[in-house]
Design a protein around this motif. Sequence first.
Motif, PDB file in Angstrom:
ATOM      1  N   TRP A 107       0.832  -1.206   0.000  1.00  0.00           N
ATOM      2  CA  TRP A 107       0.000   0.000   0.000  1.00  0.00           C
ATOM      3  C   TRP A 107       0.870   1.261   0.000  1.00  0.00           C
ATOM      4  O   TRP A 107       0.639   2.178  -0.795  1.00  0.00           O
ATOM      5  N   GLY A 127       3.078  -1.541  -6.178  1.00  0.00           N
ATOM      6  CA  GLY A 127       2.554  -2.009  -4.890  1.00  0.00           C
ATOM      7  C   GLY A 127       2.068  -3.442  -4.993  1.00  0.00           C
ATOM      8  O   GLY A 127       2.242  -4.243  -4.071  1.00  0.00           O
ATOM      9  N   ALA A 165      -7.958   5.310   4.831  1.00  0.00           N
ATOM     10  CA  ALA A 165      -6.984   4.378   4.261  1.00  0.00           C
ATOM     11  C   ALA A 165      -6.112   3.703   5.313  1.00  0.00           C
ATOM     12  O   ALA A 165      -6.009   2.472   5.350  1.00  0.00           O
ATOM     13  N   TRP A 166      -5.439   4.505   6.141  1.00  0.00           N
ATOM     14  CA  TRP A 166      -4.544   3.898   7.132  1.00  0.00           C
ATOM     15  C   TRP A 166      -5.282   2.963   8.076  1.00  0.00           C
ATOM     16  O   TRP A 166      -4.834   1.826   8.296  1.00  0.00           O
ATOM     17  N   PHE A 225      -6.701  -7.793   1.122  1.00  0.00           N
ATOM     18  CA  PHE A 225      -6.371  -6.768   0.138  1.00  0.00           C
ATOM     19  C   PHE A 225      -7.651  -6.202  -0.476  1.00  0.00           C
ATOM     20  O   PHE A 225      -7.833  -4.994  -0.554  1.00  0.00           O
ATOM     21  N   THR A 281      -4.557  -5.823   7.965  1.00  0.00           N
ATOM     22  CA  THR A 281      -3.228  -6.381   8.226  1.00  0.00           C
ATOM     23  C   THR A 281      -3.196  -7.097   9.563  1.00  0.00           C
ATOM     24  O   THR A 281      -2.647  -8.202   9.668  1.00  0.00           O
ATOM     25  N   ARG A 301       0.552   1.942  -8.911  1.00  0.00           N
ATOM     26  CA  ARG A 301      -0.194   0.878  -8.234  1.00  0.00           C
ATOM     27  C   ARG A 301       0.357  -0.514  -8.536  1.00  0.00           C
ATOM     28  O   ARG A 301       0.452  -1.346  -7.624  1.00  0.00           O
ATOM     29  N   VAL A 308      -6.091  -0.309   6.186  1.00  0.00           N
ATOM     30  CA  VAL A 308      -4.916  -1.151   5.932  1.00  0.00           C
ATOM     31  C   VAL A 308      -4.428  -1.791   7.230  1.00  0.00           C
ATOM     32  O   VAL A 308      -4.104  -2.984   7.260  1.00  0.00           O
ATOM     33  N   SER A 362      -9.799  -4.115   2.036  1.00  0.00           N
ATOM     34  CA  SER A 362      -9.234  -2.835   2.479  1.00  0.00           C
ATOM     35  C   SER A 362      -9.768  -1.662   1.662  1.00  0.00           C
ATOM     36  O   SER A 362      -9.885  -0.551   2.180  1.00  0.00           O
ATOM     37  N   HIS A 363     -10.118  -1.902   0.407  1.00  0.00           N
ATOM     38  CA  HIS A 363     -10.576  -0.811  -0.451  1.00  0.00           C
ATOM     39  C   HIS A 363     -11.935  -0.261  -0.031  1.00  0.00           C
ATOM     40  O   HIS A 363     -12.057   0.943   0.226  1.00  0.00           O
ATOM     41  N   LYS A 418       1.071   4.070  -2.930  1.00  0.00           N
ATOM     42  CA  LYS A 418       0.685   5.436  -2.565  1.00  0.00           C
ATOM     43  C   LYS A 418       1.825   6.425  -2.824  1.00  0.00           C
ATOM     44  O   LYS A 418       1.621   7.486  -3.401  1.00  0.00           O
TER      45      LYS A 418
END
Length: 107
Positions: free
Chosen positions: A26, A38, A85-86, A73, A93, A35, A89, A76-77, A30
């Motif tokens: 990610w 990543g 976002a953080w 993965f 994770t 992308r 993720v 997360s979107h 970023k």
Amino acid sequence: MAMINIKKPAEVSTATTVTLGLIGGWVTAKETGIRPLGGVILAAAGLWAGRSWLDKAGAPTTAALSAGYLAAFGASHPLAKKIGAWPAVLTVTAATAGAAYAFSDAK
């Protein structure tokens, strides 16, 4: 010329590896704006973890952990749209690394 020593699958911390793949992938996407780069990080970490899962826990567990890694993965979107976002993720994770530890690394 020096020999490259690759860790044996049983010695790899897959919880750490999936953390690197998800967060590292990610951050790489970023910060570079590329992308697919990543995605390379994500895929490489997944393959490295999968190699160890297969050795430590067998094919069914490898399939389940791999599916969880890919699902994290993907999840997360939409989660990022709800909580940022953080946090998204970090949440996926933590779940994925916890599963990797519980079902593979702790054995």
